[in-house]
Write a protein that holds these residues in place. Structure first.
Motif, short mmCIF file in Angstrom:
data_model
loop_
_atom_site.label_atom_id
_atom_site.label_comp_id
_atom_site.label_asym_id
_atom_site.label_seq_id
_atom_site.Cartn_x
_atom_site.Cartn_y
_atom_site.Cartn_z
N ALA A 48 84.67 -23.20 80.84
CA ALA A 48 85.84 -23.38 79.94
C ALA A 48 87.35 -23.69 80.45
O ALA A 48 88.25 -23.41 79.75
N LYS A 49 87.19 -24.30 81.53
CA LYS A 49 88.32 -24.65 82.11
C LYS A 49 89.17 -25.84 81.18
O LYS A 49 88.58 -26.58 80.52
N PRO A 50 90.50 -25.74 81.29
CA PRO A 50 91.11 -26.65 80.08
C PRO A 50 90.79 -28.05 80.40
O PRO A 50 90.63 -28.74 79.78
N GLU A 51 90.67 -28.38 81.78
CA GLU A 51 90.16 -29.69 81.97
C GLU A 51 88.90 -30.16 81.42
O GLU A 51 88.35 -31.31 80.98
N ILE B 35 87.50 -28.74 78.78
CA ILE B 35 87.76 -28.74 77.13
C ILE B 35 88.38 -30.20 76.88
O ILE B 35 87.71 -30.77 75.90
N GLU B 36 89.15 -30.58 77.61
CA GLU B 36 89.79 -31.79 77.31
C GLU B 36 88.85 -32.93 77.50
O GLU B 36 88.83 -34.07 76.78
N LEU B 37 88.02 -32.86 78.73
CA LEU B 37 86.95 -33.88 78.91
C LEU B 37 85.92 -33.86 77.75
O LEU B 37 85.48 -35.18 77.38
N CYS B 38 85.34 -32.43 77.35
CA CYS B 38 84.47 -32.80 76.18
C CYS B 38 85.16 -33.31 74.87
O CYS B 38 84.53 -33.99 74.24
N LEU B 39 86.28 -33.02 74.79
CA LEU B 39 86.92 -33.53 73.75
C LEU B 39 87.04 -34.78 73.53
O LEU B 39 86.92 -35.79 72.72
N ALA B 40 87.44 -35.41 74.82
CA ALA B 40 87.55 -36.96 74.97
C ALA B 40 86.51 -37.60 74.82
O ALA B 40 86.32 -38.88 74.32
N ASP C 38 89.38 -26.51 69.09
CA ASP C 38 89.17 -25.17 69.29
C ASP C 38 87.68 -24.85 69.26
O ASP C 38 87.14 -23.78 69.97
N LEU C 39 86.90 -25.52 68.40
CA LEU C 39 85.42 -25.50 68.39
C LEU C 39 84.87 -25.59 69.94
O LEU C 39 84.11 -24.42 70.14
N ILE C 40 85.53 -26.45 70.53
CA ILE C 40 84.98 -26.72 72.04
C ILE C 40 85.28 -25.55 72.93
O ILE C 40 84.33 -24.99 73.68
N GLU C 41 86.49 -25.22 72.94
CA GLU C 41 87.21 -24.06 73.55
C GLU C 41 86.33 -22.81 73.08
O GLU C 41 86.18 -21.96 74.28
N ASP C 42 86.11 -22.36 71.89
CA ASP C 42 85.39 -21.34 71.58
C ASP C 42 83.96 -21.40 72.27
O ASP C 42 83.36 -20.23 72.80
N CYS C 43 83.39 -22.53 72.00
CA CYS C 43 81.92 -22.71 72.56
C CYS C 43 82.00 -22.41 74.15
O CYS C 43 81.24 -21.46 74.61
N LEU C 44 82.79 -23.15 74.73
CA LEU C 44 82.64 -22.96 76.21
C LEU C 44 83.12 -21.86 76.78
O LEU C 44 82.60 -21.09 77.99
N ASN C 45 84.21 -21.06 76.00
CA ASN C 45 84.34 -19.76 76.50
C ASN C 45 83.40 -18.60 76.01
O ASN C 45 83.19 -17.79 77.01
N ALA C 46 82.64 -19.01 75.07
CA ALA C 46 81.53 -17.94 75.14
C ALA C 46 80.43 -18.14 75.96
O ALA C 46 79.63 -17.37 76.28
N LEU C 47 80.26 -19.47 76.41
CA LEU C 47 79.38 -19.68 77.31
C LEU C 47 79.67 -19.13 78.81
O LEU C 47 78.91 -18.65 79.42
N GLY C 48 80.84 -18.99 78.97
CA GLY C 48 81.39 -18.31 80.25
C GLY C 48 82.73 -18.98 80.52
O GLY C 48 82.86 -20.28 80.62
N SER C 49 83.74 -18.30 81.13
CA SER C 49 85.05 -18.88 81.53
C SER C 49 84.99 -20.04 82.60
O SER C 49 85.53 -20.80 82.42
N HIS D 215 75.28 -29.21 75.85
CA HIS D 215 74.81 -30.22 76.60
C HIS D 215 75.63 -31.34 77.06
O HIS D 215 75.39 -31.82 78.18
N CYS D 216 76.90 -31.44 76.15
CA CYS D 216 77.79 -32.49 76.92
C CYS D 216 78.50 -31.73 78.11
O CYS D 216 78.60 -32.46 79.32
N ARG D 217 78.85 -30.48 77.84
CA ARG D 217 79.45 -29.80 79.16
C ARG D 217 78.54 -29.72 80.62
O ARG D 217 78.83 -29.82 81.45
N LEU D 218 77.16 -29.35 80.08
CA LEU D 218 76.19 -29.44 81.23
C LEU D 218 76.04 -30.80 81.87
O LEU D 218 75.82 -30.63 82.99
N LYS D 219 76.20 -31.88 81.15
CA LYS D 219 76.12 -33.02 81.64
C LYS D 219 77.20 -33.38 82.77
O LYS D 219 76.78 -33.71 83.78
N TYR D 220 78.34 -32.87 82.48
CA TYR D 220 79.44 -32.91 83.48
C TYR D 220 79.38 -31.91 84.55
O TYR D 220 79.55 -32.15 85.54
#
Length: 162
Positions: free
Chosen positions: A24-27, A29-34, A10-21, A115-120
């Motif tokens: 925050a694609k489901p894939e 969110i799952e990749l950052c969680l993993a 939920d934290l990852i999803e909220d953060c990425l949605n706030a950054l911009g849709s 930073h995790c999301r930007l790396k991907y």
């Protein structure tokens, strides 16, 4: 999925949605969680051994500097959004101060998630849609060929939870 892991998701999803849709694609969110699962199992904020990486996502200060100098520097609006979402000063996202980033990563989860999301994000390949695809992406993009992690280890750890 366990309740603690559900809260992290939920934290990852909220953060990425706030950054911009688009981030925050489901894939994504799952990749950052993993990634957090395989990197720290959501137990460590400082890398065991060398200690050069911080946060649940085990991000190195050099990764932050690379994201700033080679990506955010050319995307001022995104840097502003990163500051807003992480509730940090904009100048942090504009200044390659490695020691400061190493400190921020220990206590600001949204900064680490970004930073995790930007790396991907910066990789041109499409987001993976399978656990095996996530393992391959993590090894090639996040852990790199020189990293000590393996696709097998990723599958073993993440497969128990996702």
């Amino acid at each position: 999925m366990s309740e603690p892991l559900s809260q992290i998701k939920d934290l990852i999803e909220d953060c990425l949605n706030a950054l911009g849709s688009k981030y925050a694609k489901p894939e994504a969110i799952e990749l950052c969680l993993a990634t957090g699962l395989v990197e720290s199992n959501y137990r460590y904020i400082k890398q065991i051994g060398s200690g050069i990486a911080s946060s649940y996502w085990q991000i190195e200060g050099d990764t932050c500097i690379d994201n700033i100098q080679n990506y955010l520097q050319f995307r001022g609006k995104l840097a502003e959004k990163c500051a807003e979402v992480s509730e940090t000063p904009l100048e942090l996202w504009q200044t390659p101060d490695k020691k400061r980033w190493e400190n921020v990563l220990k206590f600001n989860m949204n900064s680490a998630i970004i930073h995790c999301r930007l790396k991907y994000w910066r990789d041109s390949r499409p987001l993976p849609t399978t656990t095996n695809g996530m393992a391959q992406a993590w090894k090639q993009i996040y852990n790199t060929s020189g990293g000590s992690g393996s696709v097998g280890h990723f599958l073993e750890v993440v497969g128990k939870h996702i």
